[in-house]
Design an enzyme around this catalytic site. Sequence first.
Site, PDB file in Angstrom:
ATOM      1  N   LYS A  80       0.127   9.631   3.738  1.00  0.00           N
ATOM      2  CA  LYS A  80       0.282   8.913   2.486  1.00  0.00           C
ATOM      3  C   LYS A  80      -1.435   8.691   2.266  1.00  0.00           C
ATOM      4  O   LYS A  80      -2.288   8.659   3.050  1.00  0.00           O
ATOM      5  CB  LYS A  80       0.722   7.606   2.634  1.00  0.00           C
ATOM      6  CG  LYS A  80       1.313   6.862   1.444  1.00  0.00           C
ATOM      7  CD  LYS A  80       2.445   7.532   0.835  1.00  0.00           C
ATOM      8  CE  LYS A  80       2.901   7.042  -0.674  1.00  0.00           C
ATOM      9  NZ  LYS A  80       4.172   7.592  -1.106  1.00  0.00           N
TER      10      LYS A  80
ATOM     11  N   SER B  30       9.341  18.633  -3.710  1.00  0.00           N
ATOM     12  CA  SER B  30       7.879  18.982  -3.329  1.00  0.00           C
ATOM     13  C   SER B  30       7.887  20.154  -2.317  1.00  0.00           C
ATOM     14  O   SER B  30       7.390  21.167  -2.295  1.00  0.00           O
ATOM     15  CB  SER B  30       7.084  18.109  -2.562  1.00  0.00           C
ATOM     16  OG  SER B  30       6.549  17.168  -3.854  1.00  0.00           O
TER      17      SER B  30
HETATM   18  P1  NAD Z   1       5.125   4.427 -11.407  1.00  0.00           P
HETATM   19  O1  NAD Z   1       3.690   3.700 -11.448  1.00  0.00           O
HETATM   20  O2  NAD Z   1       5.461   5.495 -12.378  1.00  0.00           O
HETATM   21  O3  NAD Z   1       5.816   3.032 -11.857  1.00  0.00           O
HETATM   22  C1  NAD Z   1       6.207   1.840 -11.654  1.00  0.00           C
HETATM   23  C2  NAD Z   1       6.534   0.879 -12.454  1.00  0.00           C
HETATM   24  O4  NAD Z   1       6.942  -0.482 -11.719  1.00  0.00           O
HETATM   25  C3  NAD Z   1       5.742   0.433 -13.435  1.00  0.00           C
HETATM   26  O5  NAD Z   1       6.888   0.631 -14.823  1.00  0.00           O
HETATM   27  C4  NAD Z   1       5.555  -0.770 -13.598  1.00  0.00           C
HETATM   28  O6  NAD Z   1       5.317  -1.447 -14.832  1.00  0.00           O
HETATM   29  C5  NAD Z   1       6.466  -1.351 -12.617  1.00  0.00           C
HETATM   30  N1  NAD Z   1       6.560  -2.665 -12.073  1.00  0.00           N
HETATM   31  C6  NAD Z   1       5.249  -3.013 -11.286  1.00  0.00           C
HETATM   32  N2  NAD Z   1       5.280  -4.306 -10.988  1.00  0.00           N
HETATM   33  C7  NAD Z   1       6.572  -4.774 -11.098  1.00  0.00           C
HETATM   34  C8  NAD Z   1       7.269  -5.896 -11.119  1.00  0.00           C
HETATM   35  N3  NAD Z   1       6.979  -6.839 -10.180  1.00  0.00           N
HETATM   36  N4  NAD Z   1       8.429  -5.886 -11.628  1.00  0.00           N
HETATM   37  C9  NAD Z   1       9.030  -5.029 -12.333  1.00  0.00           C
HETATM   38  N5  NAD Z   1       8.423  -3.873 -12.692  1.00  0.00           N
HETATM   39  C10 NAD Z   1       7.240  -3.581 -11.893  1.00  0.00           C
HETATM   40  O7  NAD Z   1       5.510   4.654 -10.039  1.00  0.00           O
HETATM   41  P2  NAD Z   1       6.716   5.407  -9.550  1.00  0.00           P
HETATM   42  O8  NAD Z   1       6.224   6.827  -9.193  1.00  0.00           O
HETATM   43  O9  NAD Z   1       7.812   5.385 -10.493  1.00  0.00           O
HETATM   44  O10 NAD Z   1       6.935   4.787  -8.176  1.00  0.00           O
HETATM   45  C11 NAD Z   1       7.834   3.670  -8.169  1.00  0.00           C
HETATM   46  C12 NAD Z   1       8.099   3.351  -6.641  1.00  0.00           C
HETATM   47  O11 NAD Z   1       8.880   4.543  -6.407  1.00  0.00           O
HETATM   48  C13 NAD Z   1       6.988   3.214  -5.646  1.00  0.00           C
HETATM   49  O12 NAD Z   1       7.514   2.595  -4.443  1.00  0.00           O
HETATM   50  C14 NAD Z   1       6.873   4.735  -4.894  1.00  0.00           C
HETATM   51  O13 NAD Z   1       6.362   4.823  -3.979  1.00  0.00           O
HETATM   52  C15 NAD Z   1       8.450   5.023  -5.072  1.00  0.00           C
HETATM   53  N6  NAD Z   1       8.570   6.488  -5.071  1.00  0.00           N
HETATM   54  C16 NAD Z   1       8.147   7.324  -6.347  1.00  0.00           C
HETATM   55  C17 NAD Z   1       8.201   8.729  -6.057  1.00  0.00           C
HETATM   56  C18 NAD Z   1       8.007   9.727  -7.180  1.00  0.00           C
HETATM   57  O14 NAD Z   1       8.238  10.759  -7.222  1.00  0.00           O
HETATM   58  N7  NAD Z   1       7.723   8.986  -8.369  1.00  0.00           N
HETATM   59  C19 NAD Z   1       8.939   9.255  -4.988  1.00  0.00           C
HETATM   60  C20 NAD Z   1       9.186   8.606  -3.715  1.00  0.00           C
HETATM   61  C21 NAD Z   1       9.187   7.022  -4.044  1.00  0.00           C
END
Ligand code: NAD
Length: 407
Positions: free
Chosen positions: A97, A340
Site C-alpha cells: 500500500k 486489477s
Molecule cells: P473515495 O475517496 O472515492 O470516497 C470516499 C467517500 O467517503 C467520500 O464520499 C467521502 O466524502 C466519504 N467519507 C469520508 N469520511 C466520511 C464519514 N466520516 N462519513 C461518511 N462518509 C465519509 O474512496 P473509495 O475509493 O470509494 O474508497 C472508500 C473505501 O473503500 C476505502 O476504505 C478504500 O480503501 C476502500 N476500497 C476502495 C477500492 C476502490 O477500488 N475504490 C477498493 C478496495 C477498497
Amino acid sequence: MSIFNNITRNLEKVSDYLNLTDSEKELLLKHKTIHKARLIVNKKSYDAWRIIHNDSLGPGKGGIRFHPNVSEDEVRSLSFWMSLKNSLAGLPYGGAKGGVKINSKELSEKESEAVARAYIQSFHTDIGENKDIPAPDVYTNPKIMGWMLDEFEKITGRHEPGVITGKPIELGGCVLRGDATSKGGKIILDLFLENINKRAEDTSVIVQGFGNAGMNIAKMLHNGGYTVIGVSDSKGGIFNENGLDINKIIQTKKELSTVTQYADAKQVTNKDLLELKTDVLVLAALENQITKENANEIKAKNILELANGPITSEADDILNEKGIIVIPDILANSGGVIVSYCEWVQNKTGHIFSKDYMENILKEKLLHSFNGTYELYTKEKDFSMRNAAYVIALKRILNAERARDNL
Ligand code: NAD
C-alpha cells in the site's frame, strides 16, 4: 488506538485455530519493506509511504491513498489487509500500500499532477510490474494513475503498463476497473442473502461513504431491487425509510459536491446514520468507523465492509455478541483487485480480454472465496466470517513461506 493493534488482536483470535508458532506470528506481523519519503511540491512538503507487507505469493499489490490522515500505521495496516485479500482471492500477489499525507481537496489539478509525479520520482525504484504494483485508493483516480505511469516510464525509459493498475483505458487500463470493487461487493452481498434465504426486494440498505466504492454500490443495489434508505458523505447523511432515488442523488452530488443537499430526504449526522435500523449497513468510507464507543448502538442486522478496516477488533466482538453478521473487507471489497489482476495480465501478455471473460473471472473468484469462507464460518462454532476469511488467507501465505523455506 493504533490501527495495526487491531490487526494484532484479530490475528490472536485465529492463532489457536491455526496453531501459529511465535516465529509464524512474527513473520506475519513484520513488513518486508517500509519506504518513506518527503515530497517537495511548490515549496510545500508532504510525507509519503510505499510499504510491502508480504510478497511470498507474488509482487506487492495495493493502492495509493491521498488523505490528510495518512500515517505509517495506516499504510502498514492497509498493506497487511492487501496481503490477506490477495491471498483469499487466490491471486499471485503479496500485499502492499502507499499513501501521501495531503488534503487533495485543496489541490488544483496541476498540483495533484505535481504530487503524483513527485511520488514516482521518490519511489520508482521500489515499484515494478514484478515487484510492487500500485492502484487507486481514497482520493486518487485513473487520471492520477496515468500521470504516475507516465512519470515512471519517463524515468525508466521504457513502456511498462503493468507497473500500475486502474489507469486510463488509453494507457492500458481495463474497461471493468472503474466500478469493480462495488460490483464485487454486490456479488458477495447477493451470495450472502441467498444463503440466508432473503430476497433483494425485502432488503433495506444504508451506505456510508459516497465515493467510488459507496456511490457505485448504492446505484447497483438500487437498480438491483434493494431499497437504499440512507447514504452519507463526509459532510453528513440523508435518510428516507421509503427508499431514496439514488440516480437523482448522484446528480445532486455531482452538482453540489455533497449528498446532503438532496431535497427528498431527512438530514442526519454521520454518527446517527450508522445507528439507524436497516437490514444491511454498507461501510464504504474509511477505517475505524465502528469502535467500542458506538458498537452497542448499531441496529443493522448485517454489515458489508466495502471500506478497509472500518470496524475495530473490539467493536467486532461486540457486534458478534449482538448477532450482527459482518461480511469482512478482505472478502467484500476484493472485486477491485481481481479486476486489477486482469488488467495486469493483459499488460504483461499483450492479450486483450473481452468484458465477458473478465466478468466471469470476477464472478468465479468471488464465488470460490465466498463459498470457502461461508463454509468454514458455518462449520466452526463461535467463528466470525472474518475469522474464517483470515484463516484461509493466512494458511495460503504461510504455505508459500514454507515452500520458500522461510519457516
Ligand atoms: P473515495 O475517496 O472515492 O470516497 C470516499 C467517500 O467517503 C467520500 O464520499 C467521502 O466524502 C466519504 N467519507 C469520508 N469520511 C466520511 C464519514 N466520516 N462519513 C461518511 N462518509 C465519509 O474512496 P473509495 O475509493 O470509494 O474508497 C472508500 C473505501 O473503500 C476505502 O476504505 C478504500 O480503501 C476502500 N476500497 C476502495 C477500492 C476502490 O477500488 N475504490 C477498493 C478496495 C477498497
